[in-house]
Enzyme design. Structure first.
Site, PDB file in Angstrom:
ATOM      1  N   GLU A  24     -19.278  -5.491  10.279  1.00  0.00           N
ATOM      2  CA  GLU A  24     -20.248  -4.753  11.104  1.00  0.00           C
ATOM      3  C   GLU A  24     -21.268  -5.688  11.745  1.00  0.00           C
ATOM      4  O   GLU A  24     -21.650  -5.505  12.908  1.00  0.00           O
ATOM      5  CB  GLU A  24     -20.964  -3.695  10.256  1.00  0.00           C
ATOM      6  CG  GLU A  24     -20.105  -2.483   9.885  1.00  0.00           C
ATOM      7  CD  GLU A  24     -19.142  -2.730   8.730  1.00  0.00           C
ATOM      8  OE1 GLU A  24     -19.259  -3.788   8.078  1.00  0.00           O
ATOM      9  OE2 GLU A  24     -18.262  -1.881   8.486  1.00  0.00           O
ATOM     10  N   LYS A  28       0.860  -1.187   0.000  1.00  0.00           N
ATOM     11  CA  LYS A  28       0.000   0.000   0.000  1.00  0.00           C
ATOM     12  C   LYS A  28       0.895   1.235   0.000  1.00  0.00           C
ATOM     13  O   LYS A  28       1.870   1.290   0.746  1.00  0.00           O
ATOM     14  CB  LYS A  28      -0.896  -0.044   1.247  1.00  0.00           C
ATOM     15  CG  LYS A  28      -2.111   0.851   1.159  1.00  0.00           C
ATOM     16  CD  LYS A  28      -3.156   0.460   2.180  1.00  0.00           C
ATOM     17  CE  LYS A  28      -4.293   1.463   2.182  1.00  0.00           C
ATOM     18  NZ  LYS A  28      -5.401   1.038   3.038  1.00  0.00           N
ATOM     19  N   ARG A  84     -25.487  -2.042   7.323  1.00  0.00           N
ATOM     20  CA  ARG A  84     -25.179  -3.443   7.058  1.00  0.00           C
ATOM     21  C   ARG A  84     -25.529  -4.337   8.242  1.00  0.00           C
ATOM     22  O   ARG A  84     -25.724  -5.535   8.095  1.00  0.00           O
ATOM     23  CB  ARG A  84     -23.689  -3.577   6.727  1.00  0.00           C
ATOM     24  CG  ARG A  84     -23.314  -4.940   6.300  1.00  0.00           C
ATOM     25  CD  ARG A  84     -22.007  -4.969   5.580  1.00  0.00           C
ATOM     26  NE  ARG A  84     -22.121  -4.416   4.248  1.00  0.00           N
ATOM     27  CZ  ARG A  84     -21.127  -4.419   3.373  1.00  0.00           C
ATOM     28  NH1 ARG A  84     -19.966  -4.938   3.695  1.00  0.00           N
ATOM     29  NH2 ARG A  84     -21.278  -3.905   2.180  1.00  0.00           N
TER      30      ARG A  84
END
Ligand code: TPP
Length: 631
Positions: free
Chosen positions: A369, A280, A397
């Site tokens: 979640e 990244k 969600r």
């Protein structure tokens, strides 16, 4: 080299020039994001993958689905949006995420994570049903996004659908913060295992040898691959167990190798997964080193790497998330049963403050979640007091878990919803638009919102108290508060008790949450013109302060409600319901987010567009004054 505006231009480039294409693309992302802002490290990490995918696959006919979409800047630039890219995430500009309405290359709208496998599988099955058997469907998903249940649901289904699906796993060991969980450890294990790597090399060597002999049919490649994998792989590789053909791990920054491998994979039908290792922030040293900070750094100097900060001589109010993080530790120090839960947002929610102070009592559970809520419910059954912090839009969600696992059982879980209301540049996918209605209709749920930092602290304290045990939600927005001295003594607030902030002559403003500060500002400005409006801060949408409501409707025939959320079923609706059920007859104007998709921009720009900034509130008051009472 000719300029690359569309993938068809890219496909004309010689393979040996692809490294240069990647260097140019990476530089373009750095040049633009440093000046105009946006997500950063994730797009740098997938430059080679992006180029290889558009080079090898026939996009947009072949369908490329990005997960989350915060890493799709290179994709945007290569698919006709190079010139508009400066307007990325800016009001009226292009979206920071793939969006179907924006380009035919954006096959699936995204912003929330872990949808790519299911969406690409749906496309693949549709192609199969339509007889388009050579069409390719590719989901690019990060190791962070792979931690979600939804991603596993997609894998589980895809394994038994004989459809052309390639999952590219972009494994950089990072979510926004370092990735967590057993899957992450598993991916590291297979990346570093010598047996595994030798085996992988054997497969590729054998395939390459065969290719040198001449044309190799799909069948032969598949057969060899399967034979070589017998035993070892099938037993030990979790993707193989789910009936995916697993390839990798390979270097996700070697664009020429990626092209070769993807060309091979194109010939193999059915579900397959290519495991790519990337870094990244690749190509920008500081972003490689501090990947969390450079996930979305704001504007910066691309030469020195200095991140620009607003300078001010006055002490600045803290962010609400930091008030949350610090207050949680303060409460947890006094009550050993308090624990903290975040689904992959330690930095974004400031749960990292508790994770640092009390590592045993604060949990990052991955981008999960639903699990975060049910895990909290489990903790609560044992007398713990979980503070489960989930951004308002991500809470969508976990709705069934909120209802079924927490509310039905009346468990003591405190939901702290950050980024409630207009979220700004992240746009439609991230606005916390719906939480007031969806929390308000859940039995047993307390629905509250603080107007400032002190109120947030007091609501958190109140929610932690045993006598208030039960589901308790607190919403607060992105960004900074209004108090420079926010470390106020903790005080209990009576559940369902609002606050009267000022009396008025003819009109009353009722607000919930921090948007009340814009209304207070409007009331102050109106007072300077001799117009006195009352202002009530409701604090609780549920239970609503009935005594206060009787006072308001008894005194005022004209009422304006203001909330930072949808006007459909929100706080204004709760006030209307109260009015109807008690047979009051006041005129009510409801201000808040309109019943349509609101796109991206700075928060103040969006308040103006949605018609509930300070001038809009002033205007609404004046219009009501000039009207005759219509009852
Ligand atoms: C449902 C949901 N929860 C949380 C987020 C916030 N979020 C955005 S990007 C991200 C990390 C994604 O990690 P990964 O998939 O590995 O991609 P990377 O940034 O490492 O390239 C998170 C947690 C989100 N977008 N959607």
């Amino acid at each position: 080299m000719e300029p690359i505006i569309y993938p068809e231009d890219l496909r004309k480039v010689e393979e040996e020039d692809l490294v240069k294409v990647c260097a140019d693309l990476r530089q373009y992302i750095i040049d633009t994001v440093s000046v105009y802002g946006g997500h950063f490290g994730a797009s740098l990490g997938v430059v080679e993958l992006t180029v290889a995918l558009h080079y090898v696959f026939n996009t947009p006919y072949d369908q490329l689905v990005w997960d989350v979409g915060h890493q799709a800047y290179g994709h945007k630039i290569l698919t006709g949006r190079r010139e508009q890219f400066y307007s990325n995430r800016i009001y009226k500009g292009i979206s920071g995420f793939p969006k179907r309405g924006e380009s035919e290359y954006d096959t699936f709208g995204v912003g929330h994570s872990s949808t790519s496998i299911s969406a690409a599988l749906g496309m693949a099955v549709a192609s199969r049903l339509k007889g388009e058997l050579t069409r390719q469907h590719i989901a690019v998903i990060g190791d962070g996004a792979m931690t979600a249940g939804l991603a596993f649901e997609g894998l589980n289904h895809a394994g038994v659908e004989n459809s052309n699906l390639l999952v590219v796993l972009n494994d950089n060991c990072m979510s926004i913060d370092p990735n967590v969980g057993a899957l992450k450890e598993y991916l590291t294990d297979i990346t570093t295992s010598p047996t595994y790597n030798k085996f992988k090399d054997d497969v590729w060597k054998a395939l390459n040898k065969l290719k040198k002999v001449g044309h190799v049919s799909q069948d032969i490649i598949t057969k060899i691959h399967d034979t070589m994998k017998s035993g070892l792989l099938r037993q030990s590789n979790m993707f193989e167990s789910l009936k995916f053909r697993y390839f990798g791990p390979i270097d996700g920054h070697d664009v020429n190798h990626l092209v070769k491998v993807m060309n091979d994979l194109k010939k193999i039908p059915g579900p397959k997964l290519l495991h790519c290792i990337t870094l990244k922030g690749k190509g920008f040293a500081l972003a490689e080193k501090d990947q969390t900070k450079w996930h979305s750094p704001g504007l910066f100097d691309k030469v020195t790497g200095e991140i620009y900060k607003k300078v001010s001589d006055k002490p600045q109010p803290p962010k609400y998330q930091d008030v949350f993080g610090n207050t949680l530790v303060e409460l947890a120090e006094k009550n050993s049963r308090i624990v903290g839960i975040t689904p992959a947002m330690p930095s974004g929610s400031s749960m990292n403050i508790m994770m640092k102070a009390m590592p045993d009592r604060a949990f990052d559970v991955g981008i999960a979640e639903q699990h975060a809520v049910t895990f909290s419910a489990g903790l609560a059954t044992q007398g713990m007091i979980p503070f489960c912090n989930i951004y308002s839009s991500f809470m969508q969600r976990a709705y069934d878990q909120v209802v079924h696992d927490v509310a039905l059982q009346k468990l003591h879980v405190v939901f702290c919803m950050d980024r409630a209301g207009l979220a700004g540049a992240d746009g439609a996918t991230h606005h916390g638009m719906l939480d007031i209605p969806f929390m308000r209709c859940v039995p047993n749920m307390i629905v509250s919102a603080p107007m400032n930092e002190e109120e947030l602290r007091n609501l958190m304290y109140t929610a932690s108290l045993e006598k208030n045990a039960g589901p308790f939600s607190i919403r607060y927005p992105r960004g900074s508060g209004v108090m420079s001295r926010w470390k106020t003594p903790l005080r209990e607030i009576k559940i369902g008790k609002g606050r009267k902030l000022r009396d008025g002559d003819e009109i009353a403003l009722i607000t919930i949450g921090t948007i009340g500060n814009l209304a207070a500002d409007a009331a102050n400005k109106l007072a300077l013109e001799g117009i006195n409006v009352a202002h009530y801060d409701l604090r609780f949408v549920k239970p609503i302060d009935e005594e206060m409501m009787h006072e308001v409707f008894g005194k005022y025939k004209k009422i304006i409600t203001v909330e930072d959320g949808t006007i459909v079923g929100g706080m204004g609706s709760a006030v209307l319901e109260f009015m109807a059920s008690h047979h009051y007859e006041s005129e009510i104007k409801i201000m808040g987010m309109p019943d349509r998709i609101v796109e991206h921009g700075e928060q103040p720009e969006l308040y103006t567009e949605c018609g509930y900034d300070t001038p809009a509130i002033i205007k609404a008051v004046k219009e009501l004054i000039s009207e005759k009472v219509s009852v």
